[in-house]
Design a protein around this motif. Structure first.
Motif, PDB file in Angstrom:
ATOM      1  N   ASP A  26       0.860  -1.182   0.000  1.00 21.77           N
ATOM      2  CA  ASP A  26       0.000   0.000   0.000  1.00 21.77           C
ATOM      3  C   ASP A  26       0.898   1.234   0.000  1.00 21.77           C
ATOM      4  O   ASP A  26       1.408   1.630   1.055  1.00 21.77           O
ATOM      5  CB  ASP A  26      -0.897  -0.023   1.237  1.00 21.77           C
ATOM      6  CG  ASP A  26      -1.808   1.187   1.332  1.00 21.77           C
ATOM      7  OD1 ASP A  26      -1.753   2.061   0.443  1.00 21.77           O
ATOM      8  OD2 ASP A  26      -2.567   1.262   2.315  1.00 21.77           O
ATOM      9  N   ALA A  28       0.445   4.298  -0.051  1.00 22.86           N
ATOM     10  CA  ALA A  28       0.022   5.415   0.791  1.00 22.86           C
ATOM     11  C   ALA A  28       0.470   5.221   2.244  1.00 22.86           C
ATOM     12  O   ALA A  28       0.477   6.178   3.020  1.00 22.86           O
ATOM     13  CB  ALA A  28      -1.496   5.579   0.732  1.00 22.86           C
ATOM     14  N   HIS A  29       0.827   3.992   2.584  1.00 23.07           N
ATOM     15  CA  HIS A  29       1.239   3.679   3.954  1.00 23.07           C
ATOM     16  C   HIS A  29       2.547   2.900   3.960  1.00 23.07           C
ATOM     17  O   HIS A  29       2.727   1.969   4.753  1.00 23.07           O
ATOM     18  CB  HIS A  29       0.136   2.890   4.664  1.00 23.07           C
ATOM     19  CG  HIS A  29      -1.126   3.656   4.764  1.00 23.07           C
ATOM     20  ND1 HIS A  29      -2.204   3.416   3.936  1.00 23.07           N
ATOM     21  CD2 HIS A  29      -1.483   4.703   5.554  1.00 23.07           C
ATOM     22  CE1 HIS A  29      -3.174   4.257   4.232  1.00 23.07           C
ATOM     23  NE2 HIS A  29      -2.759   5.052   5.198  1.00 23.07           N
ATOM     24  N   SER A  31       7.034   3.342   2.802  1.00 27.29           N
ATOM     25  CA  SER A  31       8.110   4.196   2.289  1.00 27.29           C
ATOM     26  C   SER A  31       9.395   3.390   2.149  1.00 27.29           C
ATOM     27  O   SER A  31       9.644   2.449   2.897  1.00 27.29           O
ATOM     28  CB  SER A  31       8.332   5.413   3.197  1.00 27.29           C
ATOM     29  OG  SER A  31       8.741   5.017   4.496  1.00 27.29           O
ATOM     30  N   GLY A 151       1.863  -5.254   8.520  1.00 28.28           N
ATOM     31  CA  GLY A 151       2.958  -4.294   8.504  1.00 28.28           C
ATOM     32  C   GLY A 151       4.303  -4.901   8.852  1.00 28.28           C
ATOM     33  O   GLY A 151       4.392  -5.859   9.638  1.00 28.28           O
ATOM     34  N   GLU A 185       3.327  -1.459   4.573  1.00 29.96           N
ATOM     35  CA  GLU A 185       2.024  -2.056   4.828  1.00 29.96           C
ATOM     36  C   GLU A 185       1.568  -2.738   3.555  1.00 29.96           C
ATOM     37  O   GLU A 185       1.709  -2.184   2.463  1.00 29.96           O
ATOM     38  CB  GLU A 185       0.988  -1.008   5.245  1.00 29.96           C
ATOM     39  CG  GLU A 185       1.095  -0.595   6.681  1.00 29.96           C
ATOM     40  CD  GLU A 185      -0.083   0.267   7.139  1.00 29.96           C
ATOM     41  OE1 GLU A 185      -1.140   0.266   6.471  1.00 29.96           O
ATOM     42  OE2 GLU A 185       0.077   0.927   8.178  1.00 29.96           O
ATOM     43  N   LYS A 187      -1.772  -4.972   1.788  1.00 30.61           N
ATOM     44  CA  LYS A 187      -3.202  -5.311   1.875  1.00 30.61           C
ATOM     45  C   LYS A 187      -3.471  -6.509   1.001  1.00 30.61           C
ATOM     46  O   LYS A 187      -2.944  -6.598  -0.112  1.00 30.61           O
ATOM     47  CB  LYS A 187      -4.062  -4.145   1.361  1.00 30.61           C
ATOM     48  CG  LYS A 187      -4.195  -2.991   2.305  1.00 30.61           C
ATOM     49  CD  LYS A 187      -4.986  -1.879   1.662  1.00 30.61           C
ATOM     50  CE  LYS A 187      -6.459  -2.060   1.883  1.00 30.61           C
ATOM     51  NZ  LYS A 187      -7.238  -0.879   1.458  1.00 30.61           N
TER      52      LYS A 187
END
Length: 189
Positions: A26, A28-29, A31, A151, A185, A187
């Motif tokens: 993901d 957006a979550h 790096s 995570g 993270e 999904k």
């Protein structure tokens, strides 16, 4: 390589594993971060802004899972445009010739509790080397959409010269060691 093509290759190559769960990173979550010593006195840090990845298998049974990751080299971001342009050049990543860096796991070893060793092949430019990431599993929760979200934090140190990133080969201005930290993270689909 386009993101869609990357996942098509993964799922085609892993057709026999389709009964297992598939998890996508993901962005957006997550790096992809690094730091390198500068002038031997402090660090310059940066990140890559465009990447994708997948876990095929169960994050709760990571030892039997497979992990894949791609990073778009051109997305390097240290916050200084002039430095980023230099890093994209032939002195460093040669992004026109080598637009993608990749990782594919070969083995996952449980060390203790939520700690693992993620062994695999890291390709930067035209060099592929065996590497091992230290991984901490952060857990799995249900997302708002009902999906499973899991995570990890993964760390490693590589020698940039091993990957033909040889600007300042003595390492007096720019350190040879690159410290990598991934906050991830995933999904499930």
């Amino acid at each position: 390589m386009k993101r869609g093509a990357f996942f098509l290759i993964i799922f085609t190559a892993c057709f026999g594993l389709m009964a297992q769960s598939n998890y996508k990173v993901d962005p957006a979550h997550a790096s992809v971060n690094f730091k390198v010593k500068h002038n031997g006195i402090t660090f310059v840090q940066g990140r890559f802004d465009k990447f994708d990845g997948a876990i095929i298998g169960s994050p709760q049974q990571l030892e039997s899972a497979r992990v894949f990751f791609n990073i778009e080299a051109e997305s390097i971001n240290t916050g200084i445009a002039m430095r980023d342009d230099h890093l994209r050049s032939a002195d460093f990543f040669e992004v026109k010739r080598f637009p993608t860096m990749s990782f594919e796991s070969t083995n996952v070893e449980k060390v203790e509790d939520d700690k693992y060793k993620l062994h695999g092949k890291l390709q930067i430019k035209d060099v592929t080397k065996d590497v091992t990431f230290d991984v901490v599993y952060g857990g799995t929760v249900k997302g708002k959409d009902g999906s499973e979200v899991t995570g990890f934090i993964a760390t490693n140190k590589i020698d940039r010269l091993d990957y033909k990133i040889a600007f300042d080969p003595e390492g007096t201005g720019i350190g040879k060691d690159v410290f990598i930290t991934l906050f991830l993270e995933f999904k499930n689909n």
